[in-house]
Design an enzyme around this catalytic site. Structure first.
Site, PDB file in Angstrom:
ATOM      1  N   ASP A  59       0.722  -1.317  -0.109  1.00 17.36           N
ATOM      2  CA  ASP A  59      -0.096  -0.121  -0.438  1.00 17.36           C
ATOM      3  C   ASP A  59       0.760   1.191  -0.057  1.00 17.36           C
ATOM      4  O   ASP A  59       1.993   1.373   0.052  1.00 17.36           O
ATOM      5  CB  ASP A  59      -0.936   0.006   1.236  1.00 17.36           C
ATOM      6  CG  ASP A  59      -1.732   1.122   0.816  1.00 17.36           C
ATOM      7  OD1 ASP A  59      -2.076   1.077  -0.027  1.00 17.36           O
ATOM      8  OD2 ASP A  59      -2.587   0.987   2.200  1.00 17.36           O
ATOM      9  N   ASN A  79     -10.866  -2.417  -4.997  1.00 18.53           N
ATOM     10  CA  ASN A  79     -10.049  -1.586  -5.953  1.00 18.53           C
ATOM     11  C   ASN A  79     -11.482  -1.259  -7.123  1.00 18.53           C
ATOM     12  O   ASN A  79     -10.628  -0.415  -7.982  1.00 18.53           O
ATOM     13  CB  ASN A  79      -8.443  -1.792  -6.226  1.00 18.53           C
ATOM     14  CG  ASN A  79      -8.148  -2.250  -5.104  1.00 18.53           C
ATOM     15  OD1 ASN A  79      -7.147  -2.621  -4.927  1.00 18.53           O
ATOM     16  ND2 ASN A  79      -8.278  -0.996  -4.142  1.00 18.53           N
TER      17      ASN A  79
HETATM   18  C1  IPE Z   1      -5.183  -2.372  -0.101  1.00 14.57           C
HETATM   19  O1  IPE Z   1      -4.741  -1.255  -0.353  1.00 14.57           O
HETATM   20  C2  IPE Z   1      -5.289  -3.537  -1.206  1.00 14.57           C
HETATM   21  C3  IPE Z   1      -4.142  -3.168  -1.900  1.00 14.57           C
HETATM   22  C4  IPE Z   1      -2.903  -3.463  -1.842  1.00 14.57           C
HETATM   23  C5  IPE Z   1      -4.402  -4.051  -3.536  1.00 14.57           C
HETATM   24  P1  IPE Z   1      -5.726  -0.028  -0.096  1.00 14.57           P
HETATM   25  O2  IPE Z   1      -5.512   0.971  -0.845  1.00 14.57           O
HETATM   26  O3  IPE Z   1      -6.649  -0.449  -1.585  1.00 14.57           O
HETATM   27  O4  IPE Z   1      -6.716   0.202   0.619  1.00 14.57           O
HETATM   28  P2  IPE Z   1      -7.509   0.680   1.971  1.00 14.57           P
HETATM   29  O5  IPE Z   1      -8.528   1.268   0.923  1.00 14.57           O
HETATM   30  O6  IPE Z   1      -6.300   1.479   2.611  1.00 14.57           O
HETATM   31  O7  IPE Z   1      -7.890  -0.353   2.969  1.00 14.57           O
HETATM   32  C1  IPE Z   2      -0.796   0.293  -3.341  1.00 18.23           C
HETATM   33  O1  IPE Z   2      -1.423   1.741  -3.569  1.00 18.23           O
HETATM   34  C2  IPE Z   2      -1.623  -0.146  -4.509  1.00 18.23           C
HETATM   35  C3  IPE Z   2      -3.623  -0.542  -4.480  1.00 18.23           C
HETATM   36  C4  IPE Z   2      -4.347  -0.714  -4.049  1.00 18.23           C
HETATM   37  C5  IPE Z   2      -3.565  -1.147  -5.986  1.00 18.23           C
HETATM   38  P1  IPE Z   2      -2.290   3.009  -3.136  1.00 18.23           P
HETATM   39  O2  IPE Z   2      -2.870   3.001  -4.878  1.00 18.23           O
HETATM   40  O3  IPE Z   2      -3.418   1.884  -2.490  1.00 18.23           O
HETATM   41  O4  IPE Z   2      -2.047   4.450  -3.037  1.00 18.23           O
HETATM   42  P2  IPE Z   2      -2.512   5.122  -1.307  1.00 18.23           P
HETATM   43  O5  IPE Z   2      -3.028   4.066  -0.672  1.00 18.23           O
HETATM   44  O6  IPE Z   2      -3.257   6.054  -2.104  1.00 18.23           O
HETATM   45  O7  IPE Z   2      -1.950   5.756  -0.834  1.00 18.23           O
HETATM   46 MG    MG Z   3      -4.284   2.080  -0.714  1.00 17.40          MG
END
Ligand code: IPE
Ligand code: IPE
Ligand code: MG
Length: 241
Positions: free
Chosen positions: A20, A68
């Protein structure tokens, strides 16, 4: 990295990572979110390489959750294209490193092009017996449990399973992870301290490790720190030491 890790007595058999913080990394560096995801893909390569060099058998990466799908369409498209280009560019390296690729999740929801490349790499690496790299794609733990309940119910209805025989082994056998051992170490980057619908059943007794590093910043040294922390933990599994 090698120097630090020589003294580690216990290595996890199965590491799972919630990757993340790509978006926040991009923001911090004055870039667009897409650049964050590109940098995240590079971090994946580094970590896969390090895990395979350590001889760790299972690595499961949370790459795209069922939730997502709710992101803006252009971001979802970017992530899907990035997945295709990574599968194309990494196949040789996976073969060279003897890494076997598998995937868990509701894979039929992925765009056809992604599915084609994914199944191609899965097939081409299927005889590898080094690290087993599992990508969680369109994955949600609640959905995984839901589909297991449906499958088991169908089997009960058709007299293939007796209700009184349903146990943890049978439930395990109907999860996407049926071929994987339980998670030993769960890592989440970006400072969020939550599970976000990842492997709920399989982390029942995992050691949890949270770091403030954003996923694109996570490297071999970060992995070493997580492994050192794991090494210091006493896993009692409810018993006394
Ligand atoms: C979790 O990250 C999913 C992945 C890393 C693929 P998200 O960014 O989607 O999760 P939340 O929104 O912080 O719970
Ligand atoms: C993780 O990074 C990748 C996926 C969840 C696909 P994020 O896109 O969630 O990055 P943040 O949480 O917005 O920083
Ligand atoms: Mg995220």
């Amino acid at each position: 990295m090698d120097k630090n890790l020589n003294n580690l007595k216990k290595l996890p058999k199965h590491i799972a990572i919630i990757m993340d913080g790509n978006g926040r990394w991009a923001k911090k560096n004055g870039k667009k979110r897409v650049a964050g995801h590109e940098a995240g893909a590079k971090a994946v390569n580094k970590v896969v390489d390090a895990v395979s060099k350590l001889g760790i058998k299972h690595l499961t990466l949370y790459a795209f959750s069922t939730e997502n799908w709710g992101r803006p369409k252009n971001e979802v498209n970017t992530l899907m294209s990035l997945l295709v280009s990574s599968l194309k560019s990494e196949i040789h390296s996976l073969l060279e490193k003897n890494i076997k690729l598998t995937a868990i999740g509701s894979l039929k929801k992925l765009p056809k092009l992604v599915q084609n490349h994914l199944y191609d790499v899965i097939k081409k690496t299927s005889l590898n017996n080094g690290t087993n790299l599992t990508l969680a794609l369109s994955y949600g733990a609640r959905e995984e449990i839901n589909q297991a309940v449906i499958q088991i119910s169908e089997k009960v209805k058709n007299n293939l399973i007796l209700t009184r025989n349903i146990d943890e082994t049978i439930i395990n056998e109907h999860l996407y992870t049926k071929n994987l051992p339980d998670v030993d170490l769960l890592i989440r980057t970006s400072g969020e301290v939550r599970i976000s619908n990842f492997l709920l059943w399989q982390i029942a007794y995992a050691e949890l490790y949270f770091t403030n590093e954003l996923w694109p910043e996570f490297n071999e040294d970060s992995l070493s720190m997580a492994l050192e922390s794991f090494n210091k933990r006493e896993r009692r599994f409810g018993k006394t030491s």
